[in-house]
Design a protein around this motif. Structure first.
Motif, PDB file in Angstrom:
ATOM      1  N   VAL A  71       0.760  -1.208  -0.189  1.00 16.88           N
ATOM      2  CA  VAL A  71       0.102  -0.001  -0.197  1.00 16.88           C
ATOM      3  C   VAL A  71       0.823   1.324  -0.023  1.00 16.88           C
ATOM      4  N   LEU A  72       1.842   1.139   0.824  1.00 11.71           N
ATOM      5  CA  LEU A  72       2.671   2.331   0.966  1.00 11.71           C
ATOM      6  C   LEU A  72       3.450   2.835  -0.472  1.00 11.71           C
ATOM      7  N   PHE A  73       3.999   1.621  -0.878  1.00  6.37           N
ATOM      8  CA  PHE A  73       5.113   1.727  -1.790  1.00  6.37           C
ATOM      9  C   PHE A  73       4.612   1.892  -3.270  1.00  6.37           C
ATOM     10  N   ALA A  74       3.041   1.548  -3.151  1.00  2.45           N
ATOM     11  CA  ALA A  74       2.182   1.707  -4.748  1.00  2.45           C
ATOM     12  C   ALA A  74       2.403   3.132  -5.209  1.00  2.45           C
ATOM     13  N   SER A  75       2.686   4.215  -4.470  1.00  2.00           N
ATOM     14  CA  SER A  75       2.644   5.476  -5.102  1.00  2.00           C
ATOM     15  C   SER A  75       4.159   5.713  -5.779  1.00  2.00           C
ATOM     16  N   PHE A  76       4.912   4.797  -5.465  1.00  2.00           N
ATOM     17  CA  PHE A  76       6.245   5.177  -6.026  1.00  2.00           C
ATOM     18  C   PHE A  76       6.528   3.877  -7.288  1.00  2.00           C
ATOM     19  N   ILE A  77       5.883   2.923  -7.123  1.00  2.00           N
ATOM     20  CA  ILE A  77       5.817   1.898  -8.159  1.00  2.00           C
ATOM     21  C   ILE A  77       4.481   1.772  -9.039  1.00  2.00           C
ATOM     22  N   GLY A  78       4.416   2.141 -10.260  1.00  2.00           N
ATOM     23  CA  GLY A  78       3.264   2.181 -11.197  1.00  2.00           C
ATOM     24  C   GLY A  78       2.856   1.204 -11.478  1.00  2.00           C
ATOM     25  N   SER A  79       3.648   0.087 -11.640  1.00  2.38           N
ATOM     26  CA  SER A  79       3.395  -1.303 -12.211  1.00  2.38           C
ATOM     27  C   SER A  79       3.135  -2.151 -11.201  1.00  2.38           C
ATOM     28  N   GLY A  80       1.820  -3.047 -11.324  1.00  2.51           N
ATOM     29  CA  GLY A  80       1.358  -3.825 -10.725  1.00  2.51           C
ATOM     30  C   GLY A  80       2.257  -4.919 -10.422  1.00  2.51           C
ATOM     31  N   SER A  81       2.940  -5.486 -11.519  1.00  2.81           N
ATOM     32  CA  SER A  81       3.927  -6.573 -11.456  1.00  2.81           C
ATOM     33  C   SER A  81       5.381  -6.230 -10.724  1.00  2.81           C
ATOM     34  N   LYS A  82       5.794  -4.899 -10.864  1.00  2.00           N
ATOM     35  CA  LYS A  82       6.819  -4.442 -10.388  1.00  2.00           C
ATOM     36  C   LYS A  82       6.677  -4.405  -8.687  1.00  2.00           C
TER      37      LYS A  82
END
Length: 342
Positions: free
Chosen positions: A293-304
């Motif tokens: 949840v927290l780092f989703a803002s930094f990583i746009g790709s779901g797989s990454k």
């Protein structure tokens, strides 16, 4: 390790595998495999070095504390203890197994039980104090972000902080208000007698009083060793800093750029606090959810994002446990009791 410990380890590996499988349910596996093979392995190596330095610097702390007490206590034995702590923290609720496991490890080296307990207690005190300091800084930097993203879980972060702070305050009271603290502790544990058998309650009371006495005696020594305590605090801060940097380098390995280094580190500090509140060993479930949840803002790709979470968990949780399994089979160096000194 006992049969029960092996069983718990197997269960935790299965739970970890289940969480990863659940995380992959909405991810394109082909994209994840592509992301894995396009990783920048130099940045992954830096992340690996960070977790290794985290363990090594904890060994340095042990060596600093043992230098005057047992000059013959070897670097090998000092470096053997942190992985063992990681292993038993990882298979016990609230990471309660690490301290007893380290105590056994030091006894195997020939260290007196009282000295070993005192050293581990002081190491624990410094570690808790540095966690609180790091958390206060991170709270100012990143709490608004975690409150926005995790909502109710932000309350768990504050609860975790209050628990760590209460531990530090309690220990400081023992150091500077020993008589009052001991009387207050015996008064506070009296209601436990309503729910426990008399014999078990008495054993608990005696053990807690012994722990308070041991810490008070060690605190008197600590007050005269400002230089040593300052070195331990600096080393512990560095140890935690290397641990907190790991997500940043994982995301660099995945090709994520433009991140705010201080924000990433601060968020990892807050995740560390959340993990400590989950009763499941290793904070399984809560750790993965918080990270995603927290780092989703930094990583746009779901797989990454899922790959980053898996790599982070492998380094910060499973690496230490497997290193601990190796450390268990390393034969400790036996030292003589007549080398103990001040």
């Amino acid at each position: 390790m006992t049969r029960k410990n092996w069983l718990v380890l197997a269960i935790m590996l299965l739970i970890g595998g289940g969480i990863i499988a659940y995380s992959l349910r909405t991810v394109n596996i082909h994209l994840l495999v592509r992301d894995f093979f396009t990783l920048n392995w130099w940045w992954m190596l830096v992340a690996l070095v960070c977790i290794c330095l985290y363990l090594i610097l904890e060994g340095v702390v042990v060596k600093i504390f043992m230098k005057n007490r047992y000059p013959a206590f070897t670097w090998k034995d000092a470096m053997r203890l942190p992985p063992i702590e990681q292993l038993f923290n990882g298979i016990t609720p609230f990471s309660t197994g690490g301290q007893p496991a380290q105590l056994v490890g030091m006894l195997q080296c020939g260290v007196d039980g009282g000295v070993a307990s005192s050293v581990l207690l002081m190491k624990f005190v410094v570690f808790q104090a540095m966690i609180v300091i790091n958390f206060l800084i991170s709270l100012v930097i990143g709490f608004h972000f975690i409150a926005e993203k995790l909502h109710a879980l932000s309350l768990l972060v504050l609860l975790g902080f209050m628990i760590h702070l209460a531990v530090i305050v309690g220990l400081l009271l023992v150091m500077y208000w020993y008589g009052f603290t001991k009387r207050a502790m015996n008064l506070l544990i009296k209601p436990c007698a309503w729910f426990m058998k008399p014999g078990r309650y008495e054993r608990m009371r005696i053990l807690l009083n012994e722990k308070v006495d041991s810490f008070y005696k060690e605190s008197l020594r600590m007050k005269g060793e400002y230089g040593k305590m300052a070195r331990v605090c600096v080393v512990t801060l560095l140890q935690l800093f290397f641990y907190y940097m790991i997500p940043y380098f994982i995301m660099l390995a995945l090709g994520v750029h433009g991140m705010n280094f201080i924000m990433v580190v601060s968020l990892h500090v807050l995740i560390f606090m959340i993990i400590s509140l989950f009763p499941i060993p290793g904070g399984a479930g809560g750790a993965e959810y918080s990270f995603s949840v927290l780092f989703a803002s930094f990583i746009g790709s779901g797989s990454k994002l899922v790959l980053a979470m898996i790599l982070w968990r492998l380094l910060t949780y499973y690496f230490g446990m497997f290193a601990g399994m190796v450390a268990l089979v390393v034969k400790p160096d036996k030292i003589k009791h007549d080398v103990e000194g001040e």
